[in-house]
Design a protein around this motif. Structure first.
Motif, PDB file in Angstrom:
ATOM      1  N   THR A  38     -14.794   0.834  -8.646  1.00  0.00           N
ATOM      2  CA  THR A  38     -13.939   0.187  -9.635  1.00  0.00           C
ATOM      3  C   THR A  38     -12.595   0.910  -9.712  1.00  0.00           C
ATOM      4  N   ARG A  39     -11.512   0.106  -9.673  1.00  0.00           N
ATOM      5  CA  ARG A  39     -10.159   0.673  -9.704  1.00  0.00           C
ATOM      6  C   ARG A  39      -9.303  -0.097 -10.684  1.00  0.00           C
ATOM      7  N   ARG A  40      -8.379   0.621 -11.316  1.00  0.00           N
ATOM      8  CA  ARG A  40      -7.356  -0.025 -12.116  1.00  0.00           C
ATOM      9  C   ARG A  40      -6.233  -0.454 -11.186  1.00  0.00           C
ATOM     10  N   PHE A  41      -5.367  -1.350 -11.678  1.00  0.00           N
ATOM     11  CA  PHE A  41      -4.298  -1.910 -10.856  1.00  0.00           C
ATOM     12  C   PHE A  41      -3.421  -0.813 -10.246  1.00  0.00           C
ATOM     13  N   ALA A  42      -3.000   0.146 -11.050  1.00  0.00           N
ATOM     14  CA  ALA A  42      -2.117   1.210 -10.557  1.00  0.00           C
ATOM     15  C   ALA A  42      -2.809   2.046  -9.483  1.00  0.00           C
ATOM     16  N   GLU A  43      -4.109   2.273  -9.627  1.00  0.00           N
ATOM     17  CA  GLU A  43      -4.852   3.030  -8.619  1.00  0.00           C
ATOM     18  C   GLU A  43      -4.895   2.262  -7.303  1.00  0.00           C
ATOM     19  N   LEU A  44      -5.119   0.955  -7.391  1.00  0.00           N
ATOM     20  CA  LEU A  44      -5.114   0.131  -6.186  1.00  0.00           C
ATOM     21  C   LEU A  44      -3.756   0.185  -5.499  1.00  0.00           C
ATOM     22  N   ARG A  45      -2.715   0.052  -6.290  1.00  0.00           N
ATOM     23  CA  ARG A  45      -1.363   0.039  -5.716  1.00  0.00           C
ATOM     24  C   ARG A  45      -1.037   1.358  -5.030  1.00  0.00           C
ATOM     25  N   ARG A  46      -1.408   2.465  -5.630  1.00  0.00           N
ATOM     26  CA  ARG A  46      -1.157   3.763  -5.003  1.00  0.00           C
ATOM     27  C   ARG A  46      -2.017   3.976  -3.764  1.00  0.00           C
ATOM     28  N   GLY A  47      -3.196   3.392  -3.747  1.00  0.00           N
ATOM     29  CA  GLY A  47      -4.087   3.529  -2.598  1.00  0.00           C
ATOM     30  C   GLY A  47      -3.683   2.669  -1.417  1.00  0.00           C
ATOM     31  N   LEU A  48      -2.726   1.765  -1.620  1.00  0.00           N
ATOM     32  CA  LEU A  48      -2.274   0.850  -0.568  1.00  0.00           C
ATOM     33  C   LEU A  48      -0.771   1.024  -0.364  1.00  0.00           C
ATOM     34  N   PRO A  49      -0.358   2.088   0.311  1.00  0.00           N
ATOM     35  CA  PRO A  49       1.078   2.345   0.493  1.00  0.00           C
ATOM     36  C   PRO A  49       1.787   1.150   1.130  1.00  0.00           C
ATOM     37  N   GLY A  50       2.862   0.715   0.488  1.00  0.00           N
ATOM     38  CA  GLY A  50       3.667  -0.379   1.018  1.00  0.00           C
ATOM     39  C   GLY A  50       3.447  -1.720   0.355  1.00  0.00           C
ATOM     40  N   VAL A  51       2.360  -1.876  -0.401  1.00  0.00           N
ATOM     41  CA  VAL A  51       2.117  -3.162  -1.051  1.00  0.00           C
ATOM     42  C   VAL A  51       3.037  -3.295  -2.265  1.00  0.00           C
ATOM     43  N   SER A  52       3.601  -4.488  -2.436  1.00  0.00           N
ATOM     44  CA  SER A  52       4.434  -4.728  -3.621  1.00  0.00           C
ATOM     45  C   SER A  52       3.540  -5.167  -4.776  1.00  0.00           C
ATOM     46  N   GLU A  53       4.039  -4.978  -5.981  1.00  0.00           N
ATOM     47  CA  GLU A  53       3.292  -5.391  -7.159  1.00  0.00           C
ATOM     48  C   GLU A  53       2.998  -6.886  -7.110  1.00  0.00           C
ATOM     49  N   LYS A  54       4.001  -7.677  -6.741  1.00  0.00           N
ATOM     50  CA  LYS A  54       3.848  -9.133  -6.670  1.00  0.00           C
ATOM     51  C   LYS A  54       2.755  -9.532  -5.683  1.00  0.00           C
ATOM     52  N   MET A  55       2.756  -8.927  -4.503  1.00  0.00           N
ATOM     53  CA  MET A  55       1.776  -9.281  -3.479  1.00  0.00           C
ATOM     54  C   MET A  55       0.367  -8.858  -3.887  1.00  0.00           C
ATOM     55  N   LEU A  56       0.244  -7.674  -4.507  1.00  0.00           N
ATOM     56  CA  LEU A  56      -1.068  -7.211  -4.949  1.00  0.00           C
ATOM     57  C   LEU A  56      -1.625  -8.137  -6.025  1.00  0.00           C
ATOM     58  N   ILE A  57      -0.788  -8.520  -6.973  1.00  0.00           N
ATOM     59  CA  ILE A  57      -1.227  -9.453  -8.021  1.00  0.00           C
ATOM     60  C   ILE A  57      -1.681 -10.772  -7.403  1.00  0.00           C
TER      61      ILE A  57
END
Length: 136
Positions: A38-57
């Motif tokens: 289980t991950r929070r949004f910010a953890e996911l984003r940091r774990g995926l270098p290069g992904v934009s917030e918009k694309m992750l959402i």
């Protein structure tokens, strides 16, 4: 607004599978949730270098609509949202494992560099390292 689940028609099973993992980030989101739970949004984003917030959402919404990811919203201030794999997401990740092994062998064979994500001491707090490009 969530995207309705895709329903075909499909040419074959690979067509149906690729429908839910299309895009650069979806397979990496599956991997990240499988590796770290289980991950929070910010953890996911940091774990995926290069992904934009918009694309992750966008990808998380599509994956939730496809039944791969569970989104848990906690009614607190500030709001807390966690993402985890569903049983369906776990089974898809298992199906992708041989493809990942093939890719790891390819990285080794061609001598490609591999991104090493930052490591975290916990939660959404301070990183213990910075993302870097390094040997496999």
């Amino acid at each position: 607004m969530s995207t309705p689940a895709r329903r075909g028609p499909y040419v074959c099973g690979i067509d149906a599978a690729m429908d839910v993992v299309s895009g650069k980030w979806k397979s990496l989101i599956l991997w990240e949730l499988d590796q770290h739970g289980t991950r929070r949004f910010a953890e996911l984003r940091r774990g995926l270098p290069g992904v934009s917030e918009k694309m992750l959402i966008q990808h998380l919404r599509e994956m939730e609509a496809d039944g791969l990811v569970h989104r848990e919203v906690y009614r607190e201030v500030p709001p807390k949202v966690e993402y985890s794999l569903t049983e369906h997401g776990v089974s898809l990740n298992a199906a992708l494992a041989p493809l990942g092994e093939w890719g790891t062998e390819r990285i080794r064979r061609i001598g490609a560099e591999k991104v090493v994500p930052r490591t975290w001491t916990g939660g959404d707090r301070q990183p213990t390292g910075t993302p870097r490009i390094g040997p496999p």
